[in-house]
Scaffold this active site. Structure first.
Site, PDB file in Angstrom:
ATOM      1  N   GLY A  15       0.730  -1.051  -0.005  1.00  0.00           N
ATOM      2  CA  GLY A  15      -0.189   0.033  -0.001  1.00  0.00           C
ATOM      3  C   GLY A  15       0.794   1.134   0.061  1.00  0.00           C
ATOM      4  O   GLY A  15       2.197   1.062  -0.412  1.00  0.00           O
ATOM      5  N   SER A  16       0.186   2.265   0.576  1.00  0.00           N
ATOM      6  CA  SER A  16       1.070   3.568   0.425  1.00  0.00           C
ATOM      7  C   SER A  16       2.497   3.885   1.103  1.00  0.00           C
ATOM      8  O   SER A  16       2.966   4.731   0.730  1.00  0.00           O
ATOM      9  CB  SER A  16       0.038   4.482   1.055  1.00  0.00           C
ATOM     10  OG  SER A  16      -1.319   4.925   0.485  1.00  0.00           O
ATOM     11  N   SER A  17       2.914   2.773   2.011  1.00  0.00           N
ATOM     12  CA  SER A  17       4.161   2.793   2.356  1.00  0.00           C
ATOM     13  C   SER A  17       5.112   2.868   1.339  1.00  0.00           C
ATOM     14  O   SER A  17       6.425   2.909   1.560  1.00  0.00           O
ATOM     15  CB  SER A  17       4.467   1.976   3.432  1.00  0.00           C
ATOM     16  OG  SER A  17       4.077   0.363   3.142  1.00  0.00           O
TER      17      SER A  17
END
Length: 574
Positions: free
Chosen positions: A297-299
């Site tokens: 995801g956004s990491s």
């Protein structure tokens, strides 16, 4: 006169005949004995000497103790303690049925059970009665002086840290052989070399003397890890609290020294107690930080942005339109949690905009450039950390990418990674753009690492990650008093063969501190949280804050922002 003389002569001849017969038998017996003695002492002497030695003199193996596993400061994480194992010679003990009840009572068996065991091994000269018991208990049994019963020294593995480091250290079986974790990976290094000794026994088979063998036992080598037991305990404690609070399926925390690539802590939940592991689910043994793969995801967004900055086609203040909070790529829709409007690249990271990240990837990066740069960051390949069972993850070849795959890859979908790979990748931003090999061992790394990003790009990303971990970013819950923190949250749907689960997530946070001179990188991964929120900001960022706060204090790392105040968003996480 003639009659009596004749009778005397007959009687004398009869007596002489009987005496001669007896004498002949005695001489024959003596002759046979002499022949037998000659046969035994001369002709059969070598065989008899061999048999006597075989029965009275025995070569036995002597066990050495397994090498210790210790942390970077020498604190034991695995140690072998001496124990005794009681054994019997069934051939001898079967001849002494009167002592069976006493022996059975002493070792906690029923007499009938002991008899069956002896009968089953009546042709053997060795059988275990009780394995790995306290030496004092063994001496109490031996004090009964039961023929054919003896003990031998063995070693039992003990793990002082218990569940705190169990998924990393692993465990051994009853024969002190590694079965999982580092115990398995370094089994030959830790295993002792057996020695030999000569035991002299009496006619009942009891040992009466032990002679030194020609090959003394050698203990196994000590394995020195890069783990700091204090930080390991801290990471496990905070992770366990978070997994329980959010009713999550599992979680992992990795703490790295970005300057050396050494693993200072690696905690997984669920875990197990290696000292008492009966009736445990084998899935608890898994080192999820290196074996389990997820879409991050956004990491992953900071790496997409760094690649775009490296290309020179954007700068931190380049404006990106994210209105109206969604973006169509062909028939597929990419959405944000809200309409962030016109924002610059820095706020794409701070606000965690999927629309902004996908637009940047589609307009500034080629498929092949993204693919090869992700490989250079260590994704889709083993980190070679020295931990067993490590997964490589997965990234499909760029030739197969459709535009939507390229767009979603920009914010962490379409790639499978391990938490360890993510933690290692974040060291690039903490160490000036260099990706170093990571290791669980304290010994110095042999490879100097390779440059992935320029120092200029790294400096720009650090500022963006500080903004993301500030009160205006999604990672506000990761702030640490008196220190500048840089990091990024991640929240991704969990995928399976049927697609993405609508209400199951992976929450993560990756970052480092002090941001002005990074000394620690921490990556937190919480899987399938079901209570009190599911975002990385709610589940993973608070764990990062608590572990980072404690680790900085333990290592006595000076503050780089002593006037800061706590400004994180309110959360119910304790």
């Amino acid at each position: 006169m003639t009659g009596p003389s004749h009778c005397f002569m007959v009687t004398g001849q009869a007596g002489f005949g009987r005496s001669g017969f007896v004498m002949t038998l005695m001489l024959a017996a003596l002759a046979l004995m002499a022949v037998r003695a000659f046969y035994l002492q001369v002709l059969d002497a070598p065989f008899l000497r061999h048999e006597a030695r075989r029965q009275a003199i025995e070569t036995v193996q002597q066990e050495g103790h397994r090498g210790m596993i210790v942390d970077r400061h020498g604190q034991p994480l695995a140690i072998s303690t001496p124990v005794d194992s009681l054994w019997a010679n069934p051939h001898i003990l079967l001849k002494e049925p009167a002592v069976w009840p006493r022996l059975a009572h002493a070792i906690g068996w029923r007499t009938a059970m002991l008899k069956r065991a002896l009968d089953a091994q009546r042709h053997e000269q060795f059988m275990y009665l009780r394995r790995q018991v306290d030496p004092r208990y063994a001496q109490d049994v031996l004090a009964l002086r039961i023929p054919g019963v003896a003990s031998q020294r063995e070693y039992r593995r003990y793990y002082p840290a218990g569940a705190v480091a169990a998924t990393v250290i692993g465990f051994t079986n009853i024969d002190d052989q590694g079965q999982d974790g580092l115990e398995l990976a370094y089994n030959s290094f830790l295993s002792p070399r057996r020695g030999r000794a000569i035991v002299v026994r009496d006619g009942l088979g009891e040992p009466i003397a032990v002679r030194r063998g020609r090959k003394p036992p050698r203990p196994g080598h000590t394995l020195v890890l890069s783990i700091d037991e204090r930080i390991q305990y801290l990471a496990y404690r905070e992770l366990l609290k978070a997994v329980r609070y959010h009713d999550a399926n599992s979680g992992s925390v990795i703490v790295l020294d970005p300057r050396t690539g050494k693993i200072l802590a690696l905690a997984n939940v669920p875990s197990f107690n290696p000292n008492t592991r009966s009736d445990l689910d084998s899935s608890y043994y898994r080192d999820r930080a290196v074996t389990d793969v997820v879409e991050p995801g956004s990491s992953l967004k900071p790496f997409t942005i760094a690649l775009a900055l490296q290309s020179g086609r954007i700068v931190p203040h380049t404006l990106i339109s994210t209105s109206p909070g969604s973006y169509w790529v062909g028939p597929d829709k990419i959405s944000d949690v809200g309409d962030f409007g016109l924002i610059d690249v820095s706020h794409v990271i701070a606000e965690s905009s999927n629309v902004g990240a996908s637009k940047i990837a589609l307009t500034t990066l080629t498929r092949r450039a993204m693919y090869h740069n992700f490989l250079r960051l260590g994704f889709a390949q083993s980190t070679h950390s020295g931990l067993p069972g490590e997964s490589a993850g997965f990234l499909s070849p760029p030739e197969t990418w459709e535009p939507i795959q390229k767009a979603t890859l920009a914010f962490g979908y379409g790639i499978s990674v391990t938490p360890m790979q993510m933690a290692r990748a974040y060291t690039v931003f903490a160490d000036g753009g260099v990706l170093r090999p990571i290791s669980i061992l304290k010994a110095p790394a042999r490879s100097p690492g390779r440059r992935v990003f320029s120092r200029t790009v790294v400096s720009e990303i650090r500022h963006m990650l500080e903004l993301a971990a500030s009160p205006v970013g999604t990672g506000a819950n990761a702030d640490v008093v008196n220190y500048r923190v840089a990091g990024k949250t991640g929240t991704a749907h969990i995928a399976d063969a049927g697609g993405y689960h609508k209400h199951r997530y992976v929450a993560s946070f990756g970052g480092f501190a002090p941001a002005s001179d990074p000394r620690l990188v921490i990556f937190v991964d919480i899987r399938d949280p079901r209570k009190h929120g599911y975002y990385g900001a709610q589940c993973a960022a608070p764990v990062f804050r608590k572990v980072m706060t404690g680790a900085l204090r333990i290592l006595n790392i000076p503050p780089d922002n002593p006037v800061t105040t706590m400004a994180r968003a309110q959360t119910r996480w304790p």
